[in-house]
Scaffold this active site. Sequence first.
Site, mmCIF file in Angstrom:
data_model
loop_
_atom_site.group_PDB
_atom_site.id
_atom_site.type_symbol
_atom_site.label_atom_id
_atom_site.label_comp_id
_atom_site.label_asym_id
_atom_site.label_seq_id
_atom_site.Cartn_x
_atom_site.Cartn_y
_atom_site.Cartn_z
ATOM 1 N N ARG A 265 2.098 4.991 18.332
ATOM 2 C CA ARG A 265 -0.154 4.872 18.081
ATOM 3 C C ARG A 265 -0.751 4.176 19.522
ATOM 4 O O ARG A 265 -1.759 4.861 19.994
ATOM 5 C CB ARG A 265 -0.224 4.595 16.755
ATOM 6 C CG ARG A 265 -0.077 4.807 15.795
ATOM 7 C CD ARG A 265 -0.209 4.599 14.378
ATOM 8 N NE ARG A 265 0.686 5.005 13.631
ATOM 9 C CZ ARG A 265 0.130 5.387 12.080
ATOM 10 N NH1 ARG A 265 -0.709 5.054 11.636
ATOM 11 N NH2 ARG A 265 1.104 6.140 10.962
ATOM 12 N N ARG B 279 -8.381 8.132 3.803
ATOM 13 C CA ARG B 279 -9.427 7.412 3.540
ATOM 14 C C ARG B 279 -10.598 6.549 5.154
ATOM 15 O O ARG B 279 -11.364 6.281 5.202
ATOM 16 C CB ARG B 279 -8.943 5.675 3.151
ATOM 17 C CG ARG B 279 -9.407 5.139 3.041
ATOM 18 C CD ARG B 279 -8.418 3.251 2.494
ATOM 19 N NE ARG B 279 -7.433 3.167 4.051
ATOM 20 C CZ ARG B 279 -7.721 2.639 4.768
ATOM 21 N NH1 ARG B 279 -8.970 1.835 4.951
ATOM 22 N NH2 ARG B 279 -6.834 2.794 5.702
ATOM 23 N N ARG B 280 -9.122 6.463 6.398
ATOM 24 C CA ARG B 280 -10.399 6.024 7.745
ATOM 25 C C ARG B 280 -11.084 7.296 8.069
ATOM 26 O O ARG B 280 -12.049 6.471 8.410
ATOM 27 C CB ARG B 280 -8.999 5.254 8.497
ATOM 28 C CG ARG B 280 -8.426 4.173 8.134
ATOM 29 C CD ARG B 280 -7.001 3.414 8.532
ATOM 30 N NE ARG B 280 -6.697 2.069 8.463
ATOM 31 C CZ ARG B 280 -4.800 2.236 8.675
ATOM 32 N NH1 ARG B 280 -4.662 2.772 9.137
ATOM 33 N NH2 ARG B 280 -4.397 1.361 8.630
ATOM 34 N N LYS C 76 0.679 -1.373 -0.097
ATOM 35 C CA LYS C 76 0.044 -0.059 -0.043
ATOM 36 C C LYS C 76 0.794 1.191 0.235
ATOM 37 O O LYS C 76 0.116 2.122 -0.454
ATOM 38 C CB LYS C 76 -0.864 0.195 1.362
ATOM 39 C CG LYS C 76 -0.038 -0.464 2.454
ATOM 40 C CD LYS C 76 -1.324 0.495 3.745
ATOM 41 C CE LYS C 76 -1.026 0.283 4.837
ATOM 42 N NZ LYS C 76 -1.925 0.684 6.195
ATOM 43 N N ASP C 77 2.275 0.985 0.115
ATOM 44 C CA ASP C 77 3.299 2.503 0.419
ATOM 45 C C ASP C 77 3.564 2.671 -1.594
ATOM 46 O O ASP C 77 4.086 3.671 -1.406
ATOM 47 C CB ASP C 77 4.237 2.070 1.092
ATOM 48 C CG ASP C 77 4.181 2.322 2.621
ATOM 49 O OD1 ASP C 77 2.679 2.595 2.593
ATOM 50 O OD2 ASP C 77 4.764 1.568 3.485
ATOM 51 N N CYS D 266 -2.144 7.866 -2.629
ATOM 52 C CA CYS D 266 -1.957 7.430 -1.371
ATOM 53 C C CYS D 266 -2.547 8.345 -0.948
ATOM 54 O O CYS D 266 -3.462 7.452 0.177
ATOM 55 C CB CYS D 266 -0.632 7.040 -0.986
ATOM 56 S SG CYS D 266 0.713 5.944 -1.881
ATOM 57 N N ARG E 94 0.819 9.993 13.896
ATOM 58 C CA ARG E 94 2.440 10.045 13.220
ATOM 59 C C ARG E 94 2.749 8.425 14.213
ATOM 60 O O ARG E 94 2.481 8.545 15.505
ATOM 61 C CB ARG E 94 2.929 10.519 12.548
ATOM 62 C CG ARG E 94 2.350 11.605 10.840
ATOM 63 C CD ARG E 94 2.596 10.334 9.770
ATOM 64 N NE ARG E 94 3.674 9.628 9.350
ATOM 65 C CZ ARG E 94 5.045 10.466 9.411
ATOM 66 N NH1 ARG E 94 5.133 11.054 8.420
ATOM 67 N NH2 ARG E 94 6.156 9.773 9.101
#
Length: 322
Positions: A160, A132-133, A84-85, A247, A154
């Site tokens: 996190r 997106r989230r 996904k990166d 992205c 981040r």
Amino acid sequence: MNTRPDQPLRLGTRRSKLAMSQSGHVADAVRAITGRAVELVEITTYGDVSREHLAQIGGTGVFVTALRDALLRGEVDFAVHSLKDLPTAQPDDLVIAAMPRREDARDALVARDGLTFEQLPDGARIGTGSPRRTAQLNHLALSLGKRIETVPIRGNVDTRIGFVRDGELDAVVLAAAGLNRIGRGDEATDLLSVDNVLPAPGQGALAVECLASDTDLIAALGELDDPHTRAAVTAERSLLAALEAGCSAPVGAFADLLADGQVVNEMRLRGVVGTLDGSTLVQLSTTGPVPQSYDEAMALGRELADEMLAKGAAGLMGERSL
């Protein structure tokens, strides 16, 4: 291969605990296939050192450039990326030689007091650095009759989850695959169904990349490739590219294989684009035969993107008007 058989193959990886873990799994598999020693070469990327939010520094492609530069300079023989990166455009001189079997593609919630998403209180503060989230979590909350506050964050997994442990946030959302790969999947208090929150295109999958000219290494790494994973993520990334979204755009996509008994015969591709506040989503799906080639997988993604654009997806992405 570029190095002599008596020399170790050099695998380029980011330095994070997650990157080192997933690269370690690939290294073990390559050792088993080739009989060669494999050494990890740690590379610091701009995305690792910058404290800016990903959307401000060009999306997750910032994690990839330094690894690709090391490949092109001959400092490493191959590299492992979180798929996904990767930007959707592939450089001509590099090739993704393998996409191993995909991990769990879902997003995971890590909340205080073991809460699920539905159990979070009205006004809960949820940490995520992903547009997106943010769009889909807000939409899901609205559908449950409550509101949440998404807080941009981040950092690595420890950082996190630390925001929740310290009481700064009620919950954070992470990729389930990342938690599983570092042995912390049991810390998820809820796995968000793809029926409610579509993952990032390629989430949960890895890309093993090397020089396009290194045919021996391409052949060896190819033994790690999972055709179903490759077909699914190619369709997802085709959708992202056809929407001309980077992205950092609020785009989710997920392709899953549908089986009739024991025989996998169809692929369903779902896509979503939404406003960050969750008030408006364009969410569509298409189902067709399992793609048998790169071109067929790409066509599936483009077809769904065209339908989404016809439904107004471009105006919801915010980043750009198409």
